[in-house]
Design an enzyme around this catalytic site. Structure first.
Site, PDB file in Angstrom:
ATOM      1  N   GLU A  37     -30.844 -34.309  19.539  1.00 11.15           N
ATOM      2  CA  GLU A  37     -29.913 -33.348  20.109  1.00 11.15           C
ATOM      3  C   GLU A  37     -28.784 -34.191  20.700  1.00 11.15           C
ATOM      4  OE1 GLU A  37     -30.442 -29.905  23.397  1.00 11.15           O
ATOM      5  OE2 GLU A  37     -32.256 -30.742  22.528  1.00 11.15           O
ATOM      6  N   ARG A 262     -45.485 -39.227  22.576  1.00 10.48           N
ATOM      7  CA  ARG A 262     -44.260 -39.882  22.998  1.00 10.48           C
ATOM      8  C   ARG A 262     -44.530 -41.295  23.476  1.00 10.48           C
ATOM      9  NH1 ARG A 262     -39.513 -37.243  25.101  1.00 10.48           N
ATOM     10  NH2 ARG A 262     -39.585 -35.228  24.121  1.00 10.48           N
ATOM     11  N   LYS A 272     -33.598 -37.792  29.182  1.00  9.03           N
ATOM     12  CA  LYS A 272     -32.142 -37.890  29.066  1.00  9.03           C
ATOM     13  C   LYS A 272     -31.444 -37.314  30.299  1.00  9.03           C
ATOM     14  CE  LYS A 272     -32.050 -36.259  24.771  1.00  9.03           C
ATOM     15  NZ  LYS A 272     -31.568 -35.796  23.464  1.00  9.03           N
TER      16      LYS A 272
HETATM   17  P1  ATP Z   1     -35.018 -33.463  25.452  1.00 12.51           P
HETATM   18  O1  ATP Z   1     -36.302 -33.401  26.208  1.00 12.51           O
HETATM   19  O2  ATP Z   1     -33.783 -33.443  26.268  1.00 12.51           O
HETATM   20  O3  ATP Z   1     -34.999 -32.603  24.215  1.00 12.51           O
HETATM   21  P2  ATP Z   1     -35.666 -35.532  23.696  1.00 12.51           P
HETATM   22  O4  ATP Z   1     -35.996 -36.903  24.170  1.00 12.51           O
HETATM   23  O5  ATP Z   1     -36.699 -34.684  23.088  1.00 12.51           O
HETATM   24  O6  ATP Z   1     -35.009 -34.903  24.928  1.00 12.51           O
HETATM   25  P3  ATP Z   1     -34.176 -35.268  21.250  1.00 12.51           P
HETATM   26  O7  ATP Z   1     -32.763 -35.588  20.999  1.00 12.51           O
HETATM   27  O8  ATP Z   1     -34.642 -33.900  20.999  1.00 12.51           O
HETATM   28  O9  ATP Z   1     -34.423 -35.648  22.743  1.00 12.51           O
HETATM   29  O10 ATP Z   1     -35.101 -36.307  20.500  1.00 12.51           O
HETATM   30  C1  ATP Z   1     -34.969 -36.578  19.134  1.00 12.51           C
HETATM   31  C2  ATP Z   1     -36.287 -36.961  18.569  1.00 12.51           C
HETATM   32  O11 ATP Z   1     -36.822 -38.087  19.263  1.00 12.51           O
HETATM   33  C3  ATP Z   1     -37.284 -35.854  18.714  1.00 12.51           C
HETATM   34  O12 ATP Z   1     -37.947 -35.702  17.486  1.00 12.51           O
HETATM   35  C4  ATP Z   1     -38.220 -36.321  19.791  1.00 12.51           C
HETATM   36  O13 ATP Z   1     -39.492 -35.814  19.581  1.00 12.51           O
HETATM   37  C5  ATP Z   1     -38.151 -37.829  19.651  1.00 12.51           C
HETATM   38  N1  ATP Z   1     -38.414 -38.467  20.932  1.00 12.51           N
HETATM   39  C6  ATP Z   1     -37.789 -38.250  22.095  1.00 12.51           C
HETATM   40  N2  ATP Z   1     -38.318 -38.976  23.083  1.00 12.51           N
HETATM   41  C7  ATP Z   1     -39.311 -39.713  22.538  1.00 12.51           C
HETATM   42  C8  ATP Z   1     -40.242 -40.674  23.044  1.00 12.51           C
HETATM   43  N3  ATP Z   1     -40.259 -41.021  24.330  1.00 12.51           N
HETATM   44  N4  ATP Z   1     -41.114 -41.214  22.177  1.00 12.51           N
HETATM   45  C9  ATP Z   1     -41.103 -40.878  20.882  1.00 12.51           C
HETATM   46  N5  ATP Z   1     -40.259 -39.982  20.341  1.00 12.51           N
HETATM   47  C10 ATP Z   1     -39.363 -39.400  21.150  1.00 12.51           C
HETATM   48 MG    MG Z   2     -35.984 -32.596  22.189  1.00 15.11          MG
END
Ligand code: ATP
Ligand code: MG
Length: 562
Positions: A37, A262, A272
């Site tokens: 995102e 994660r 974020k």
């Molecule tokens: P938000 O909680 O604001 O949505 P997000 O970290 O999920 O934040 P995204 O931009 O949706 O942000 O993340 C993109 C991809 O990265 C998603 O598929 C998410 O599952 C993955 N992702 C985000 N954080 C992690 C993490 N700590 N470890 C592994 N994958 C992650």
């Molecule tokens: Mg997300």
């Protein structure tokens, strides 16, 4: 055929894919995506997801897409779209021509919604956001059906079209799926598909005033792109039945969703929203502050992309949450830099040394090895003269036990140069501060060995004072004082756990003159100190180096335990 199709898979995701390939489920095809995102910069957790999604596709000879899930116009910015692409490229992945945006599918998603309405599977609801929340029920109590749930297909089609045509104010109506208000899975209690939002979108401008919810957009976007394996983090496990419901009702291509845990790292935060707060409140200098767990911060700090990929692989993928020690990441960084980084001599806390028996005007070029791990990196010359700088820590007037470096009357080796013996200490008569040392050298020891075979116990790095290049050095420590920044005592917040000494600036430090030609982001080992990288803040007059990671300092360890 690649290895992964014939050998034992390295993790449960690859095992699932291997099985799908065996059964021919997707015709043996593997297509993944990374769906950020654009509401912040990428962090090391995202790197894990990228390495997994793109790595899997590479392993199975498939393809991967980069898709921005840009369904929320209020929080998303062009700056993030740019930075995310830059960071993924830097990490070493190329999505070729497969860059997509969920916003490109708005029209298609609208059509899908109309399809659901026509099937009696979606309805326009006039409840307010608060009412919807209230009607939703709880984990233990079923929800209540909206009074608008039984609107006719015609009325729903009409209202939905008018929502799109901007006839209603923000929040006045929503489009909801008609599933089951008593489902044990709250995601299935008539979730919202569309909300009214009169906001400009970074790509579609003012074309739309209704926006799809993430849950409505995500699975269908994967389907449109022909994603076979839709890999995501565990929090989406409870959304999978909803995504499956959408795809089945729409009767469109159905990707397989697979969830993994994660990445969490100690001594840092990875949300974020929290990282944005650090930036907005100027607790750090920006998203690319070298203390941030962002990829841009790590790049600026000097972490090689190879080390991040190596880290992601070592961490592996699992289905249970865990916290990884940041020391593992630092280990990967050291491993990689040890192999590649050219060595240079710099003095961070200078102490002047005068070699009394060395000719006043003589300058000798000492041959130094650029990288003992890599003979092809060759050698360079480093100037040596009568007045030098050494590290303050390399001298003790009254040396404790096990301190083998320079002390009055003691002989040590200067790397690539001579043996020197300390003969005098000049101090400030007022403060007692040591101003300079006087030494003698043994001309027979040039190159670092004594012809009579006598040994010394320490080898010090040094810089010739008259040739020294003054530099600024920024030393970084952990951003937070505690492993889990969210654990706070009453009355405090996670921000109180910030390490007030996470940045220490040393200026001036002195470097051998050859470092002058360093380019921004070039990485070096400063001998006996650590790995450093040239910061983009540098100017031609002033070079600034970030400490990427320290070497292990054996004396500091001994001293701590004394
Ligand atoms: P938000 O909680 O604001 O949505 P997000 O970290 O999920 O934040 P995204 O931009 O949706 O942000 O993340 C993109 C991809 O990265 C998603 O598929 C998410 O599952 C993955 N992702 C985000 N954080 C992690 C993490 N700590 N470890 C592994 N994958 C992650
Ligand atoms: Mg997300």
């Amino acid at each position: 055929m690649t290895d992964n199709q014939s050998t034992t898979p390295t993790d449960f995701i690859r095992a699932i894919i291997q099985e799908d390939n065996r059964t021919g489920r997707f015709g043996g095809w593997v297509h993944t995506r990374f769906p950020p995102e654009p509401n912040g910069y990428l962090h090391i957790g995202h790197a894990k997801s990228i390495c997994l999604n793109f790595g899997v596709a590479n392993d199975f000879g498939g393809k991967y897409n980069l898709r921005f899930d840009d369904t929320n116009p209020t929080k998303e910015e062009h700056e993030y779209v740019q930075s995310i692409q830059e960071d993924i490229r830097w990490l070493g992945f190329d999505w070729e021509d497969r860059l997509f945006f969920a916003s490109d599918y708005f029209e298609q998603l609208y059509e899908y919604a109309v399809r659901l309405i026509k099937k009696g599977k979606a309805y326009v609801c006039d409840l307010s956001a608060d009412e919807i929340r209230e009607y939703r029920g709880t984990l233990t109590q079923p929800g209540r059906e909206s009074p608008y749930r039984d609107r006719s297909v015609e009325e729903n089609l009409d209202l939905f079209e008018r929502m799109r045509a901007s006839e209603f104010p923000d929040g006045a109506r929503t489009l909801r799926a008609r599933i089951d208000m008593s489902s044990g899975n709250l995601n299935l209690r008539d979730p919202i598909l569309y909300r009214i939002l009169h906001e400009s979108h970074h790509r579609t401008g003012d074309k739309w005033c209704i926006y799809p919810m993430y849950d409505w957009a995500h699975g269908q976007s994967d389907s449109i792109e022909g994603i076979t394996h839709s890999i995501c983090t565990l929090e989406f496990q409870d959304h999978r039945p909803l995504y499956d419901w959408f795809l089945d009702e729409l009767e469109i291509f159905h990707p397989q969703q697979i969830e993994f845990a994660r990445l969490n790292l100690n001594y840092t935060v990875m949300s974020k929203r929290k990282l944005l707060q650090l930036v907005n409140e100027k607790r750090v200098s920006g998203w690319d502050d070298p203390r941030m767990p962002t990829l841009s911060g790590m790049r600026r700090r000097g972490y090689p992309p190879e080390s991040i990929r190596d880290f992601a692989e070592r961490v592996g993928v699992a289905r249970n949450e865990s916290v990884v020690d940041i020391a593992l990441l630092e280990y990967c960084v050291r491993q990689d830099l040890n192999r590649c980084a050219p060595r240079v001599m710099t003095v961070l806390n200078p102490l002047k040394v005068v070699i009394d028996n060395y000719p006043d005007d003589l300058v000798e070029e000492m041959q130094a090895i650029n990288n003992p791990e890599d003979p092809s990196a060759g050698t360079r010359n480093v100037p040596f003269s009568k007045v030098l700088y050494i590290e303050q820590d390399d001298f003790r007037e009254d040396p404790p036990k096990k301190f083998f470096r320079l002390a009055p009357g003691r002989e040590v080796r200067l790397r690539y140069a001579y043996f020197i013996t300390c003969t005098g200490v000049v101090k400030d008569p007022q403060t007692g501060e040591i101003l300079e040392l006087h030494c003698t050298y043994d001309p027979a020891t040039r190159g670092g060995d004594a012809p009579d075979g006598r040994k010394v116990k320490a080898t010090l790095h040094w810089v010739s004072a008259q040739h020294a290049l003054p530099i600024e050095v920024r030393q970084y420590d952990r951003l937070f004082l505690v492993e889990n920044p969210y654990q706070v005592v009453e009355g405090q917040t996670w921000l109180d756990n910030l390490n007030p000494n996470s940045l220490e600036i040393l200026d001036p430090c002195y470097a051998e003159p050859g470092l002058k030609s360093a380019q921004v982001l070039d990485r070096f080992q400063f001998e006996r100190q650590g790995y450093f990288c040239l910061d983009p803040d540098s100017t031609t007059d002033k070079l600034i180096f970030n400490r990427t990671v320290a070497l292990r300092d054996s004396w500091a360890k001994i001293e701590k335990n004394l």
